[in-house]
Design a protein around this motif. Structure first.
Motif, PDB file in Angstrom:
ATOM      1  N   ALA A  65      70.560 -34.502  50.446  1.00 20.09           N
ATOM      2  CA  ALA A  65      69.437 -33.567  50.400  1.00 20.09           C
ATOM      3  C   ALA A  65      69.873 -32.167  50.824  1.00 20.09           C
ATOM      4  O   ALA A  65      69.441 -31.165  50.236  1.00 20.09           O
ATOM      5  CB  ALA A  65      68.298 -34.060  51.288  1.00 20.09           C
ATOM      6  N   ASN A  66      70.731 -32.078  51.813  1.00 20.76           N
ATOM      7  CA  ASN A  66      71.221 -30.778  52.277  1.00 20.76           C
ATOM      8  C   ASN A  66      72.155 -30.116  51.276  1.00 20.76           C
ATOM      9  O   ASN A  66      72.319 -28.905  51.288  1.00 20.76           O
ATOM     10  CB  ASN A  66      71.921 -30.902  53.627  1.00 20.76           C
ATOM     11  CG  ASN A  66      70.937 -31.044  54.761  1.00 20.76           C
ATOM     12  OD1 ASN A  66      69.808 -30.573  54.679  1.00 20.76           O
ATOM     13  ND2 ASN A  66      71.359 -31.697  55.819  1.00 20.76           N
TER      14      ASN A  66
ATOM     15  N   VAL B 126      70.423 -37.736  53.890  1.00 20.75           N
ATOM     16  CA  VAL B 126      70.255 -36.406  54.489  1.00 20.75           C
ATOM     17  C   VAL B 126      71.361 -35.476  54.007  1.00 20.75           C
ATOM     18  O   VAL B 126      71.107 -34.308  53.659  1.00 20.75           O
ATOM     19  CB  VAL B 126      70.215 -36.495  56.029  1.00 20.75           C
ATOM     20  CG1 VAL B 126      70.342 -35.124  56.679  1.00 20.75           C
ATOM     21  CG2 VAL B 126      68.941 -37.194  56.482  1.00 20.75           C
ATOM     22  N   ALA B 127      72.581 -35.958  53.941  1.00 23.92           N
ATOM     23  CA  ALA B 127      73.696 -35.129  53.459  1.00 23.92           C
ATOM     24  C   ALA B 127      73.485 -34.726  52.007  1.00 23.92           C
ATOM     25  O   ALA B 127      73.729 -33.576  51.630  1.00 23.92           O
ATOM     26  CB  ALA B 127      75.016 -35.873  53.621  1.00 23.92           C
TER      27      ALA B 127
ATOM     28  N   GLN C 280      70.567 -22.569  48.773  1.00 28.76           N
ATOM     29  CA  GLN C 280      71.151 -23.790  49.306  1.00 28.76           C
ATOM     30  C   GLN C 280      70.424 -24.198  50.590  1.00 28.76           C
ATOM     31  O   GLN C 280      70.145 -23.362  51.429  1.00 28.76           O
ATOM     32  CB  GLN C 280      72.638 -23.571  49.615  1.00 28.76           C
ATOM     33  CG  GLN C 280      73.402 -24.798  49.958  1.00 28.76           C
ATOM     34  CD  GLN C 280      73.905 -25.528  48.718  1.00 28.76           C
ATOM     35  OE1 GLN C 280      73.779 -25.051  47.617  1.00 28.76           O
ATOM     36  NE2 GLN C 280      74.483 -26.687  48.905  1.00 28.76           N
ATOM     37  N   ILE C 281      70.119 -25.490  50.725  1.00 24.58           N
ATOM     38  CA  ILE C 281      69.519 -25.998  51.942  1.00 24.58           C
ATOM     39  C   ILE C 281      70.629 -26.247  52.948  1.00 24.58           C
ATOM     40  O   ILE C 281      71.678 -26.744  52.603  1.00 24.58           O
ATOM     41  CB  ILE C 281      68.744 -27.314  51.677  1.00 24.58           C
ATOM     42  CG1 ILE C 281      67.625 -27.079  50.677  1.00 24.58           C
ATOM     43  CG2 ILE C 281      68.203 -27.903  52.967  1.00 24.58           C
ATOM     44  CD1 ILE C 281      66.933 -28.337  50.238  1.00 24.58           C
ATOM     45  N   GLY C 282      70.359 -25.976  54.232  1.00 22.52           N
ATOM     46  CA  GLY C 282      71.319 -26.317  55.296  1.00 22.52           C
ATOM     47  C   GLY C 282      72.353 -25.339  55.380  1.00 22.52           C
ATOM     48  O   GLY C 282      73.256 -24.902  55.533  1.00 22.52           O
TER      49      GLY C 282
ATOM     50  N   ALA D  77      67.741 -25.480  47.171  1.00 19.17           N
ATOM     51  CA  ALA D  77      66.297 -25.456  47.431  1.00 19.17           C
ATOM     52  C   ALA D  77      65.583 -24.850  46.228  1.00 19.17           C
ATOM     53  O   ALA D  77      66.199 -24.167  45.410  1.00 19.17           O
ATOM     54  CB  ALA D  77      66.020 -24.638  48.687  1.00 19.17           C
TER      55      ALA D  77
END
Length: 133
Positions: A121-122, A118-119, A131-133, A126
């Protein structure tokens, strides 16, 4: 091409390791409340193995020069190999020396592994460059 600067890479490693340590602590508490001390110890060992493996990988990756792409790739491969070796060796040692609760140990390991992914992927941009997150 996806790039990440050294300061962001250090921050990512720190967030992964701290996130995994927090999830390990939560797994220990949950195991102690739901089962017994052996389950809590097992959860701590499972989560600890994953956390230590991620820390090992992060340290080795960050030891490479970000200015030299070939060196950075070699550091990544060395970090990944070391991570796998740490996981295998520690699981063998734990399973040979301690009577564990397999469900608690593997559950905590898997939970910390999810934190790792998850870290990552964030941290990736995108589609479209945001940037995601």
């Amino acid at each position: 091409m996806i790039g990440i600067d050294l300061a962001n890479a250090r921050r990512l490693v720190l967030h992964v390791v701290l996130g995994q340590a927090l999830v390990t602590l939560l797994a220990v508490v949950a195991s102690a409340l739901l089962a017994d001390a052996r389950a809590a110890l097992s959860a701590g060992l499972g989560g600890g193995i994953s956390t230590l493996a991620s820390l090992t990988m992060g340290v080795l990756i960050l030891s490479g020069s970000s200015a030299d792409p070939q060196r950075a790739v070699r550091a990544f491969y060395a970090g990944e190999a070391a991570k796998i070796a740490v996981v295998v060796v520690l699981f063998v040692v734990v399973l040979k020396t301690i009577r564990v609760d397999a469900l608690a140990m593997l559950g905590a390991y898997i939970a910390t592994f999810v934190v790792f992914w998850v870290a990552l992927a964030n941290a990736l941009p995108a589609p479209g460059g945001r940037q995601i997150g």
